[in-house]
Design a protein around this motif. Structure first.
Motif, PDB file in Angstrom:
ATOM      1  N   UNK A 139     110.925 -13.645 -12.811  1.00  0.00           N
ATOM      2  CA  UNK A 139     109.425 -13.555 -12.356  1.00  0.00           C
ATOM      3  C   UNK A 139     109.500 -12.167 -11.816  1.00  0.00           C
ATOM      4  N   UNK A 140     108.351 -11.488 -12.256  1.00  0.00           N
ATOM      5  CA  UNK A 140     108.030 -10.145 -11.665  1.00  0.00           C
ATOM      6  C   UNK A 140     107.890 -10.383 -10.047  1.00  0.00           C
ATOM      7  N   UNK A 141     108.515  -9.693  -9.152  1.00  0.00           N
ATOM      8  CA  UNK A 141     108.294  -9.832  -7.711  1.00  0.00           C
ATOM      9  C   UNK A 141     106.941  -9.881  -7.569  1.00  0.00           C
ATOM     10  N   UNK A 142     106.449 -10.715  -6.321  1.00  0.00           N
ATOM     11  CA  UNK A 142     104.946 -10.721  -6.116  1.00  0.00           C
ATOM     12  C   UNK A 142     104.474  -9.452  -5.457  1.00  0.00           C
ATOM     13  N   UNK A 143     105.226  -8.826  -4.680  1.00  0.00           N
ATOM     14  CA  UNK A 143     104.607  -7.446  -4.247  1.00  0.00           C
ATOM     15  C   UNK A 143     105.391  -6.306  -4.963  1.00  0.00           C
ATOM     16  N   UNK A 144     106.043  -6.390  -6.173  1.00  0.00           N
ATOM     17  CA  UNK A 144     106.487  -5.273  -6.878  1.00  0.00           C
ATOM     18  C   UNK A 144     105.693  -4.532  -7.358  1.00  0.00           C
TER      19      UNK A 144
ATOM     20  N   UNK B 252     109.760  -2.777 -10.144  1.00  0.00           N
ATOM     21  CA  UNK B 252     111.004  -2.547  -9.121  1.00  0.00           C
ATOM     22  C   UNK B 252     111.893  -3.542  -8.992  1.00  0.00           C
ATOM     23  N   UNK B 253     111.498  -4.664  -9.025  1.00  0.00           N
ATOM     24  CA  UNK B 253     112.390  -5.772  -9.101  1.00  0.00           C
ATOM     25  C   UNK B 253     111.816  -7.198  -9.689  1.00  0.00           C
ATOM     26  N   UNK B 254     112.618  -8.127  -9.828  1.00  0.00           N
ATOM     27  CA  UNK B 254     112.528  -9.721 -10.153  1.00  0.00           C
ATOM     28  C   UNK B 254     112.724 -10.435  -9.207  1.00  0.00           C
TER      29      UNK B 254
END
Length: 94
Positions: free
Chosen positions: A40-45, A31-33
């Protein structure tokens, strides 16, 4: 995509589409970077997000036929819609 189409810059939209195609599937449609460079792929994505996939598909559809821009157009933009027509110059980007 919409902004690029409205500004008559389909080459920027094409480049963004190519970047999305190279990363989204490989990264499982996050859903986000994160990060300054958005690499980077978001930690809580969450992965496999329908709205990420739908946004990509709508962008591709608008790039292939700019008249589809009407799907997300604001009221004040409707005046522009009459001048946006699919032309031969767009076919090299589909």
């Amino acid at each position: 995509m919409a902004a690029c189409i409205k500004l008559g810059r389909p080459q920027i939209a094409k480049k963004a589409t190519e970047l999305a195609e190279s990363r989204l599937l490989k990264d499982s449609w996050p859903e986000y970077y994160d990060g300054k460079t958005r690499r980077y792929i978001g930690k809580h994505t969450r992965k496999y997000q329908t709205w990420s996939i739908a946004g990509y598909l709508v962008g591709k559809m608008m790039l292939e036929d700019p008249s589809h821009l009407g799907m997300i157009t604001l009221e004040e933009d409707k005046q522009m819609m009459s001048i946006l027509k699919r032309s031969s110059s767009w076919t090299c980007f589909s």
